[in-house]
Design a protein around this motif. Sequence first.
Motif, PDB file in Angstrom:
ATOM      1  N   THR A  24      29.164  34.832  54.916  1.00 17.41           N
ATOM      2  CA  THR A  24      30.598  34.844  54.662  1.00 17.41           C
ATOM      3  C   THR A  24      30.879  34.785  53.169  1.00 17.41           C
ATOM      4  O   THR A  24      30.338  33.929  52.468  1.00 17.41           O
ATOM      5  CB  THR A  24      31.279  33.659  55.376  1.00 17.41           C
ATOM      6  N   ARG A  25      31.726  35.679  52.716  1.00 17.63           N
ATOM      7  CA  ARG A  25      32.259  35.638  51.348  1.00 17.63           C
ATOM      8  C   ARG A  25      33.653  35.044  51.447  1.00 17.63           C
ATOM      9  O   ARG A  25      34.492  35.552  52.188  1.00 17.63           O
ATOM     10  CB  ARG A  25      32.313  37.036  50.749  1.00 17.63           C
ATOM     11  N   PHE A  26      33.873  33.966  50.720  1.00 16.74           N
ATOM     12  CA  PHE A  26      35.150  33.260  50.841  1.00 16.74           C
ATOM     13  C   PHE A  26      35.742  32.879  49.488  1.00 16.74           C
ATOM     14  O   PHE A  26      36.790  32.250  49.430  1.00 16.74           O
ATOM     15  CB  PHE A  26      34.991  32.015  51.716  1.00 16.74           C
ATOM     16  N   GLY A  27      35.076  33.241  48.408  1.00 14.67           N
ATOM     17  CA  GLY A  27      35.615  32.900  47.096  1.00 14.67           C
ATOM     18  C   GLY A  27      34.694  33.338  45.985  1.00 14.67           C
ATOM     19  O   GLY A  27      33.637  33.928  46.215  1.00 14.67           O
ATOM     20  N   HIS A  28      35.128  33.033  44.772  1.00 18.13           N
ATOM     21  CA  HIS A  28      34.403  33.409  43.560  1.00 18.13           C
ATOM     22  C   HIS A  28      34.141  32.173  42.707  1.00 18.13           C
ATOM     23  O   HIS A  28      34.942  31.234  42.700  1.00 18.13           O
ATOM     24  CB  HIS A  28      35.240  34.375  42.712  1.00 18.13           C
ATOM     25  N   GLU A  42      36.130  27.196  40.862  1.00 22.56           N
ATOM     26  CA  GLU A  42      36.132  27.999  42.084  1.00 22.56           C
ATOM     27  C   GLU A  42      37.496  28.635  42.295  1.00 22.56           C
ATOM     28  O   GLU A  42      38.523  28.030  42.000  1.00 22.56           O
ATOM     29  CB  GLU A  42      35.795  27.128  43.298  1.00 22.56           C
ATOM     30  N   GLN A  43      37.453  29.838  42.825  1.00 17.94           N
ATOM     31  CA  GLN A  43      38.679  30.532  43.219  1.00 17.94           C
ATOM     32  C   GLN A  43      38.471  31.021  44.648  1.00 17.94           C
ATOM     33  O   GLN A  43      37.635  31.896  44.893  1.00 17.94           O
ATOM     34  CB  GLN A  43      38.937  31.712  42.292  1.00 17.94           C
ATOM     35  N   LEU A  44      39.204  30.418  45.596  1.00 14.03           N
ATOM     36  CA  LEU A  44      39.057  30.805  46.998  1.00 14.03           C
ATOM     37  C   LEU A  44      39.797  32.108  47.255  1.00 14.03           C
ATOM     38  O   LEU A  44      40.861  32.356  46.682  1.00 14.03           O
ATOM     39  CB  LEU A  44      39.573  29.703  47.913  1.00 14.03           C
ATOM     40  N   ASP A  45      39.228  32.945  48.102  1.00 12.90           N
ATOM     41  CA  ASP A  45      39.861  34.206  48.471  1.00 12.90           C
ATOM     42  C   ASP A  45      40.945  33.942  49.509  1.00 12.90           C
ATOM     43  O   ASP A  45      40.830  33.000  50.307  1.00 12.90           O
ATOM     44  CB  ASP A  45      38.827  35.168  49.054  1.00 12.90           C
ATOM     45  N   PRO A  46      41.977  34.770  49.543  1.00 12.90           N
ATOM     46  CA  PRO A  46      43.023  34.592  50.556  1.00 12.90           C
ATOM     47  C   PRO A  46      42.499  34.769  51.976  1.00 12.90           C
ATOM     48  O   PRO A  46      43.009  34.166  52.918  1.00 12.90           O
ATOM     49  CB  PRO A  46      44.056  35.670  50.231  1.00 12.90           C
ATOM     50  N   ALA A  47      41.466  35.595  52.130  1.00  9.31           N
ATOM     51  CA  ALA A  47      40.837  35.794  53.438  1.00  9.31           C
ATOM     52  C   ALA A  47      39.335  35.932  53.222  1.00  9.31           C
ATOM     53  O   ALA A  47      38.896  36.458  52.197  1.00  9.31           O
ATOM     54  CB  ALA A  47      41.390  37.049  54.112  1.00  9.31           C
ATOM     55  N   SER A  48      38.568  35.459  54.178  1.00 13.54           N
ATOM     56  CA  SER A  48      37.115  35.592  54.058  1.00 13.54           C
ATOM     57  C   SER A  48      36.676  36.924  54.658  1.00 13.54           C
ATOM     58  O   SER A  48      37.409  37.565  55.406  1.00 13.54           O
ATOM     59  CB  SER A  48      36.409  34.429  54.754  1.00 13.54           C
ATOM     60  N   GLN A 135      25.698  36.570  42.638  1.00 13.49           N
ATOM     61  CA  GLN A 135      26.941  37.264  42.354  1.00 13.49           C
ATOM     62  C   GLN A 135      28.078  36.248  42.278  1.00 13.49           C
ATOM     63  O   GLN A 135      28.143  35.319  43.080  1.00 13.49           O
ATOM     64  CB  GLN A 135      27.258  38.290  43.440  1.00 13.49           C
ATOM     65  N   GLY A 136      28.969  36.457  41.335  1.00 18.18           N
ATOM     66  CA  GLY A 136      30.122  35.572  41.209  1.00 18.18           C
ATOM     67  C   GLY A 136      30.971  35.543  42.469  1.00 18.18           C
ATOM     68  O   GLY A 136      31.629  34.536  42.758  1.00 18.18           O
ATOM     69  N   SER A 137      30.965  36.628  43.234  1.00 20.09           N
ATOM     70  CA  SER A 137      31.774  36.720  44.452  1.00 20.09           C
ATOM     71  C   SER A 137      31.124  36.063  45.666  1.00 20.09           C
ATOM     72  O   SER A 137      31.699  36.072  46.750  1.00 20.09           O
ATOM     73  CB  SER A 137      32.062  38.192  44.774  1.00 20.09           C
ATOM     74  N   ASN A 138      29.947  35.490  45.496  1.00 16.06           N
ATOM     75  CA  ASN A 138      29.256  34.816  46.596  1.00 16.06           C
ATOM     76  C   ASN A 138      29.313  33.308  46.349  1.00 16.06           C
ATOM     77  O   ASN A 138      28.340  32.691  45.916  1.00 16.06           O
ATOM     78  CB  ASN A 138      27.811  35.318  46.693  1.00 16.06           C
ATOM     79  N   LEU A 139      30.469  32.738  46.617  1.00 14.23           N
ATOM     80  CA  LEU A 139      30.690  31.324  46.309  1.00 14.23           C
ATOM     81  C   LEU A 139      29.721  30.420  47.057  1.00 14.23           C
ATOM     82  O   LEU A 139      29.262  29.416  46.508  1.00 14.23           O
ATOM     83  CB  LEU A 139      32.143  30.935  46.619  1.00 14.23           C
ATOM     84  N   GLY A 140      29.358  30.778  48.280  1.00 12.75           N
ATOM     85  CA  GLY A 140      28.398  29.960  49.030  1.00 12.75           C
ATOM     86  C   GLY A 140      27.065  29.855  48.313  1.00 12.75           C
ATOM     87  O   GLY A 140      26.493  28.769  48.194  1.00 12.75           O
ATOM     88  N   ALA A 141      26.542  30.976  47.812  1.00 12.61           N
ATOM     89  CA  ALA A 141      25.268  30.960  47.080  1.00 12.61           C
ATOM     90  C   ALA A 141      25.401  30.159  45.798  1.00 12.61           C
ATOM     91  O   ALA A 141      24.515  29.367  45.454  1.00 12.61           O
ATOM     92  CB  ALA A 141      24.811  32.385  46.776  1.00 12.61           C
TER      93      ALA A 141
END
Length: 177
Positions: A24-28, A42-48, A135-141
């Motif tokens: 799941t990608r959910f933020g940056h 952290e910046q959470l995405d509006p939708a995952s 990746q910056g877009s993979n907040l979980g990692a």
Amino acid sequence: MTITITRITQVNEAALRLPNQPFTRFGHLIVSYDNTGWHHREQLDPASSQQTFPEEDYQLAAIDAAGFALGAFAGQQCIGLATFEDDFHYNHYLYLADLKVNSQYRRHGVAKQLLEVAGPIAEQRGLRGLCTIAQGSNLGANRFYLASGFHIGGLNTNDYRFTSQQGDTDIYYYREF
């Protein structure tokens, strides 16, 4: 659940075919640098959303030529895989090239166990730490690496410039032994 971490050899090389599964990608993670060092927020995405990386065609001989691979096993089943490259000797870090865990075993410490077993192997090779890229877009990692004792040591804003992921970043992580 007992997990065994083992080096990948000819005996268990089928583990190199552990399939990539969605995550799941959910933020940056937004990274900046100033005269006091690296900072992040952290910046959470509006939708995952879900993403699955393309499959690799790992060959044991090529992995061993560049470094080594470790597998995490629950019984005879490979549930996690980490590939490492030690040809980065100029900076004395072992490079974590790939890290994946079967989705049903995530959040059970499998990835951390893989990294812990890699440490002594790296030290035996004269290396002083681990490094990797997320990746910056993979907040979980990014959360995982920060929670696992890594610190940010660099940011690349150009890797995705001419791709469908334009605007994404690569964050460079380091952890000393």
